[in-house]
Design a protein around this motif. Structure first.
Motif, PDB file in Angstrom:
ATOM      1  N   UNK A   7       0.869  -1.173   0.000  1.00 58.42           N
ATOM      2  CA  UNK A   7       0.000   0.000   0.000  1.00 58.42           C
ATOM      3  C   UNK A   7       0.905   1.222   0.000  1.00 58.42           C
ATOM      4  N   UNK A   8       0.635   2.123  -0.929  1.00 63.98           N
ATOM      5  CA  UNK A   8       1.453   3.328  -1.046  1.00 63.98           C
ATOM      6  C   UNK A   8       0.582   4.497  -1.462  1.00 63.98           C
ATOM      7  N   UNK A   9       1.099   5.663  -1.351  1.00 60.97           N
ATOM      8  CA  UNK A   9       0.366   6.867  -1.757  1.00 60.97           C
ATOM      9  C   UNK A   9       1.172   7.583  -2.835  1.00 60.97           C
ATOM     10  N   UNK A  10       0.465   8.120  -3.827  1.00 61.58           N
ATOM     11  CA  UNK A  10       1.104   8.893  -4.899  1.00 61.58           C
ATOM     12  C   UNK A  10       0.326  10.190  -5.075  1.00 61.58           C
ATOM     13  N   UNK A  11       0.954  11.136  -5.734  1.00 60.21           N
ATOM     14  CA  UNK A  11       0.263  12.393  -6.026  1.00 60.21           C
ATOM     15  C   UNK A  11      -0.955  12.124  -6.896  1.00 60.21           C
TER      16      UNK A  11
END
Length: 149
Positions: A7-11
């Motif tokens: 699980x990751x976050x990106x712009x």
């Protein structure tokens, strides 16, 4: 190989780009993003390996270029020696057996030089760039009787 969830976050703009590209390929955002991460990781490993090999490859190429340069220099020296020896023997033969004086020998050698130069210029006409490099070389413009520098 077993897959693990990450699980990751990106712009937001990156997410939109990934979403558009995944839809155009008929993949889910998660599968497409996973493929991107996998390819990026493998590419990073390959790049690191390339960085480790680059100095060795550079050294091997340099050694080969040096070896080739040495061989070319040896051939050029041999050609120079063969040509100079032939010229001097021809002059000696013309003077001794032909009964020519030094001016006549010089004239005959000049005619031979000019004819050889003209033939060489014609022979090199189809080789792009080489004609200018070879025919402008100061060693080739040395007149008979002069010493090359």
């Amino acid at each position: 190989m077993a897959k693990k969830r990450l699980v990751t976050a990106v712009d937001e703009d990156v997410y939109s780009l990934i979403s558009e590209q995944s839809k155009s390929r008929g993949l889910s955002v998660y599968v497409f993003a996973g493929d991107l991460l996998t390819k990026a990781s493998l590419n990073t490993e390959k790049h690191a390996a390339d960085q480790l090999l680059a100095p060795h490859i550079r050294m091997a190429v340099q050694q080969e270029l040096t070896r080739m340069s040495d061989q070319i220099i040896e051939m050029l020296v041999r050609i120079y020696m063969e040509g100079g020896t032939s010229r001097r023997l021809t002059q000696l033969l013309l003077a001794q057996t032909g009964g020519l004086d030094s001016n006549s020998v010089g004239s005959a050698m000049q005619i031979a030089w000019d004819n050889t130069y003209a033939d060489m210029s014609v022979s090199l006409a189809g080789l792009t760039g080489w004609k200018a490099k070879v025919t402008k070389n100061s060693l080739l413009r040395v007149e008979p009787g002069q010493q090359a520098e």
